[in-house]
Write a protein that holds these residues in place. Structure first.
Motif, PDB file in Angstrom:
ATOM      1  N   UNK A 247       0.826  -1.212   0.000  1.00  0.00           N
ATOM      2  CA  UNK A 247       0.000   0.000   0.000  1.00  0.00           C
ATOM      3  C   UNK A 247       0.856   1.256   0.000  1.00  0.00           C
ATOM      4  N   UNK A 248       0.224   2.352  -0.403  1.00  0.00           N
ATOM      5  CA  UNK A 248       0.749   3.700  -0.181  1.00  0.00           C
ATOM      6  C   UNK A 248      -0.132   4.346   0.872  1.00  0.00           C
ATOM      7  N   UNK A 249       0.481   5.169   1.707  1.00  0.00           N
ATOM      8  CA  UNK A 249      -0.263   5.769   2.813  1.00  0.00           C
ATOM      9  C   UNK A 249       0.173   7.225   2.990  1.00  0.00           C
ATOM     10  N   UNK A 250      -0.796   8.108   3.156  1.00  0.00           N
ATOM     11  CA  UNK A 250      -0.541   9.519   3.405  1.00  0.00           C
ATOM     12  C   UNK A 250      -1.195   9.913   4.720  1.00  0.00           C
ATOM     13  N   UNK A 251      -0.552  10.827   5.424  1.00  0.00           N
ATOM     14  CA  UNK A 251      -1.021  11.239   6.743  1.00  0.00           C
ATOM     15  C   UNK A 251      -0.978  12.754   6.864  1.00  0.00           C
ATOM     16  N   UNK A 252      -2.019  13.324   7.480  1.00  0.00           N
ATOM     17  CA  UNK A 252      -2.076  14.744   7.821  1.00  0.00           C
ATOM     18  C   UNK A 252      -2.471  14.864   9.276  1.00  0.00           C
ATOM     19  N   UNK A 253      -1.710  15.646  10.025  1.00  0.00           N
ATOM     20  CA  UNK A 253      -2.032  15.883  11.425  1.00  0.00           C
ATOM     21  C   UNK A 253      -1.987  17.360  11.754  1.00  0.00           C
ATOM     22  N   UNK A 254      -2.980  17.837  12.475  1.00  0.00           N
ATOM     23  CA  UNK A 254      -3.058  19.232  12.909  1.00  0.00           C
ATOM     24  C   UNK A 254      -3.452  19.266  14.374  1.00  0.00           C
ATOM     25  N   UNK A 255      -2.816  20.119  15.143  1.00  0.00           N
ATOM     26  CA  UNK A 255      -3.163  20.292  16.550  1.00  0.00           C
ATOM     27  C   UNK A 255      -3.101  21.778  16.883  1.00  0.00           C
ATOM     28  N   UNK A 256      -4.134  22.258  17.553  1.00  0.00           N
ATOM     29  CA  UNK A 256      -4.218  23.682  17.884  1.00  0.00           C
ATOM     30  C   UNK A 256      -4.635  23.840  19.335  1.00  0.00           C
ATOM     31  N   UNK A 257      -3.974  24.751  20.024  1.00  0.00           N
ATOM     32  CA  UNK A 257      -4.272  25.034  21.423  1.00  0.00           C
ATOM     33  C   UNK A 257      -4.612  26.514  21.568  1.00  0.00           C
ATOM     34  N   UNK A 268      -7.596  21.253  20.111  1.00  0.00           N
ATOM     35  CA  UNK A 268      -8.231  20.502  19.036  1.00  0.00           C
ATOM     36  C   UNK A 268      -7.163  19.723  18.274  1.00  0.00           C
ATOM     37  N   UNK A 269      -7.512  18.542  17.796  1.00  0.00           N
ATOM     38  CA  UNK A 269      -6.547  17.733  17.058  1.00  0.00           C
ATOM     39  C   UNK A 269      -7.259  16.958  15.965  1.00  0.00           C
ATOM     40  N   UNK A 270      -6.657  16.971  14.791  1.00  0.00           N
ATOM     41  CA  UNK A 270      -7.158  16.220  13.639  1.00  0.00           C
ATOM     42  C   UNK A 270      -6.060  15.292  13.150  1.00  0.00           C
ATOM     43  N   UNK A 271      -6.385  14.020  12.969  1.00  0.00           N
ATOM     44  CA  UNK A 271      -5.456  13.048  12.408  1.00  0.00           C
ATOM     45  C   UNK A 271      -6.156  12.316  11.271  1.00  0.00           C
ATOM     46  N   UNK A 272      -5.509  12.253  10.103  1.00  0.00           N
ATOM     47  CA  UNK A 272      -6.147  11.593   8.978  1.00  0.00           C
ATOM     48  C   UNK A 272      -5.171  10.765   8.160  1.00  0.00           C
ATOM     49  N   UNK A 290      -9.223   7.013   6.879  1.00  0.00           N
ATOM     50  CA  UNK A 290      -9.496   6.962   8.317  1.00  0.00           C
ATOM     51  C   UNK A 290      -9.085   8.287   8.944  1.00  0.00           C
ATOM     52  N   UNK A 291      -9.957   8.839   9.782  1.00  0.00           N
ATOM     53  CA  UNK A 291      -9.633  10.122  10.416  1.00  0.00           C
ATOM     54  C   UNK A 291     -10.263  10.212  11.802  1.00  0.00           C
ATOM     55  N   UNK A 292      -9.680  11.055  12.619  1.00  0.00           N
ATOM     56  CA  UNK A 292     -10.218  11.298  13.960  1.00  0.00           C
ATOM     57  C   UNK A 292     -10.120  12.778  14.278  1.00  0.00           C
ATOM     58  N   UNK A 293     -11.057  13.243  15.067  1.00  0.00           N
ATOM     59  CA  UNK A 293     -11.090  14.631  15.515  1.00  0.00           C
ATOM     60  C   UNK A 293     -11.388  14.635  17.001  1.00  0.00           C
ATOM     61  N   UNK A 294     -10.583  15.336  17.764  1.00  0.00           N
ATOM     62  CA  UNK A 294     -10.811  15.409  19.208  1.00  0.00           C
ATOM     63  C   UNK A 294     -10.748  16.857  19.671  1.00  0.00           C
ATOM     64  N   UNK A 295     -11.503  17.142  20.701  1.00  0.00           N
ATOM     65  CA  UNK A 295     -11.485  18.472  21.325  1.00  0.00           C
ATOM     66  C   UNK A 295     -11.357  18.281  22.830  1.00  0.00           C
ATOM     67  N   UNK A 296     -10.552  19.112  23.444  1.00  0.00           N
ATOM     68  CA  UNK A 296     -10.298  19.001  24.886  1.00  0.00           C
ATOM     69  C   UNK A 296     -10.467  20.350  25.555  1.00  0.00           C
ATOM     70  N   UNK A 297     -10.997  20.306  26.752  1.00  0.00           N
ATOM     71  CA  UNK A 297     -11.086  21.486  27.600  1.00  0.00           C
ATOM     72  C   UNK A 297     -10.188  21.258  28.804  1.00  0.00           C
TER      73      UNK A 297
END
Length: 448
Positions: A247-257, A268-272, A290-297
């Motif tokens: 397989x070929x696989x690509x990943x993008x990750x973003x995290x913001x505080x 906030x965090x996004x992983x895809x 496949x992706x995930x999104x999380x938010x934290x307080x």
């Protein structure tokens, strides 16, 4: 923070930490091969007890030394591991030369063949019995010029597409080369080429790659390139990889505080991931997003997290090496990564520092997955054996307490206790299980 996890103590890797750790390497001073050297010695003891409900009716049943009809689902292991590591500095000159070396040893303290058919801590010998002891060692040559470091040999790697896990007794390692270049003070480029990975409970090298879900023939190499940027508030990483003929696989990750003042913040965090088959497609047809999104307080010592994860594709999200999954809902007993699965997570973390008990922390997480549909899995590929059905659903609960000694002769000594429970129906591939894990570790180290 215990080393026995992907990031958070003995719980799944949080997306925010994943971005920060992507491709991390330990900085070393440039004051000479010997003068810049340092050593570390990590003592670790792990007791792992698992009760696999209905395990006797599954090919994954434990107690593998018993006749199949007599097997039950109980596994219990206790072992001690010692991890020694040497990291040199670099010689003077335009191209600095250095060397990293490690020795990993483990001894079984208690684990009968009737109780531990899988032998998750030390692996199995040729007679399918848990090993009494094991030792493996490796080394890597380092070359540094300007902002770039090239490491060749056996090493530990941390990236979202190829990463060495340290979630049990001994850590994974990988063989190949890694080029790490600092473009700016907070931006780095990584290039990697690897030909094998050594599993956490493997007693030898040369067994190819560790692939988590596919049982098909392995590819012979994995290559990746990545860009990692870490800022005060916003962090990002972008990776692409190719697992030969698979397989070929690509990943993008973003995290913001976003600070809110008065010791409060939102995160906030996004992983895809995007995975498609390539070449000979050894694991069959793969077309997976496949992706995930999380938010934290965050408020003082408290952290409340809500996460969502979605798998779009007729195969599970799969990855090479145990640590190369940065999806937010990858937990202890399940990755919640089945075909077409949707899952959510509710988690709470608290540090007792603010209550006068520094070093003590607690966490609790609940995850639930549903809408699993594996009807269209490639019947000739590497995932058909998992037996996915329709309307699959499951849930997991993880509880943990950990304490790190803050001072004195035992400074750094860590104790953690975790209890995890997983339950699901027969349309999903994970076994029902109760797990209790107690871990103690004591790190020692310093300059030569």
């Amino acid at each position: 923070m215990t080393r026995l996890s992907r990031a958070a103590p003995l719980l799944a890797l949080t997306a925010q930490a994943a971005i920060a750790q992507a491709g991390t390497v330990d900085p070393l001073p440039a004051d000479g091969f010997i003068a810049g050297s340092r050593w570390s010695l990590l003592n670790r003891t792990v007791y792992d007890q698992r009760d696999y409900r209905h395990g006797a009716r599954s090919n994954g049943a434990r107690n593998a030394l018993k006749p199949f009809v007599e097997r039950n689902g109980y596994a219990e292991e206790w072992a001690y591991g010692l991890m020694g590591r040497f990291q040199s500095g670099f010689t003077a000159g335009t191209v600095g030369v250095g060397l990293d070396a490690h020795v990993h040893s483990a001894i079984k303290l208690d684990s009968g063949g009737g109780r531990a058919g899988k032998a998750r801590l030390l692996g199995l010998d040729d007679d399918r019995r848990p090993n009494d002891e094991m030792t493996r060692a490796g080394a890597a040559l380092k070359l540094r010029t300007g902002p770039s470091t090239l490491t060749y040999g056996e090493q530990r790697v941390k990236t979202p597409v190829f990463g060495s896990s340290d979630s049990r007794l001994l850590p994974e390692t990988a063989t190949g080369w890694l080029l790490d270049t600092a473009v700016t003070s907070d931006t780095r480029v990584l290039l990697g080429h690897f030909t094998e990975s050594t599993d956490r409970n493997a007693s030898s090298h040369g067994e190819g790659f560790v692939v988590n879900y596919s049982n098909a023939e392995q590819g012979d190499r994995l290559d990746f390139v990545g860009l990692v940027h870490g800022g005060d508030r916003l962090s990002a990483s972008l990776f692409g990889s190719r697992y030969e003929n698979t397989w070929t696989q690509h990943y993008l990750g973003l995290a913001y505080r976003h600070p809110l003042g008065d010791d409060r913040a939102l995160a906030f965090a996004l992983n895809g991931y995007r995975t498609t088959d390539t070449g000979q497609a050894l694991s069959g047809r793969i077309d997976n997003t496949a992706w995930s999104l999380s938010s934290s307080y965050l408020s003082g010592p408290h952290r409340f997290t809500l996460g969502y994860q979605h798998v779009d594709g007729d195969t599970p999200f799969d990855y090479v090496t145990r640590g190369a999954i940065y999806l937010g809902n990858a937990a202890q007993l399940s990755d919640f990564n089945a075909p077409n699965e949707r899952s959510w997570q509710l988690r709470y973390d608290v540090s007792m520092d603010g209550f006068g008990l520094p070093g003590l922390s607690f966490s609790a997480a609940y995850l639930r997955g549903h809408d699993i549909d594996g009807r269209d899995v490639d019947p000739s590929g590497g995932y058909a054996y998992l037996g996915y059905g329709t309307e699959g659903q499951h849930w997991e609960r993880d509880l943990e307490a950990s304490y790190v000694m803050q001072g004195g002769a035992a400074k750094g000594l860590m104790v953690s206790l975790r209890h995890s429970v997983h339950r699901g129906n027969t349309a999903q591939a994970e076994l029902d299980a109760d797990q209790l894990r107690l871990a103690l570790e004591w790190p020692l180290g310093g300059a030569l």
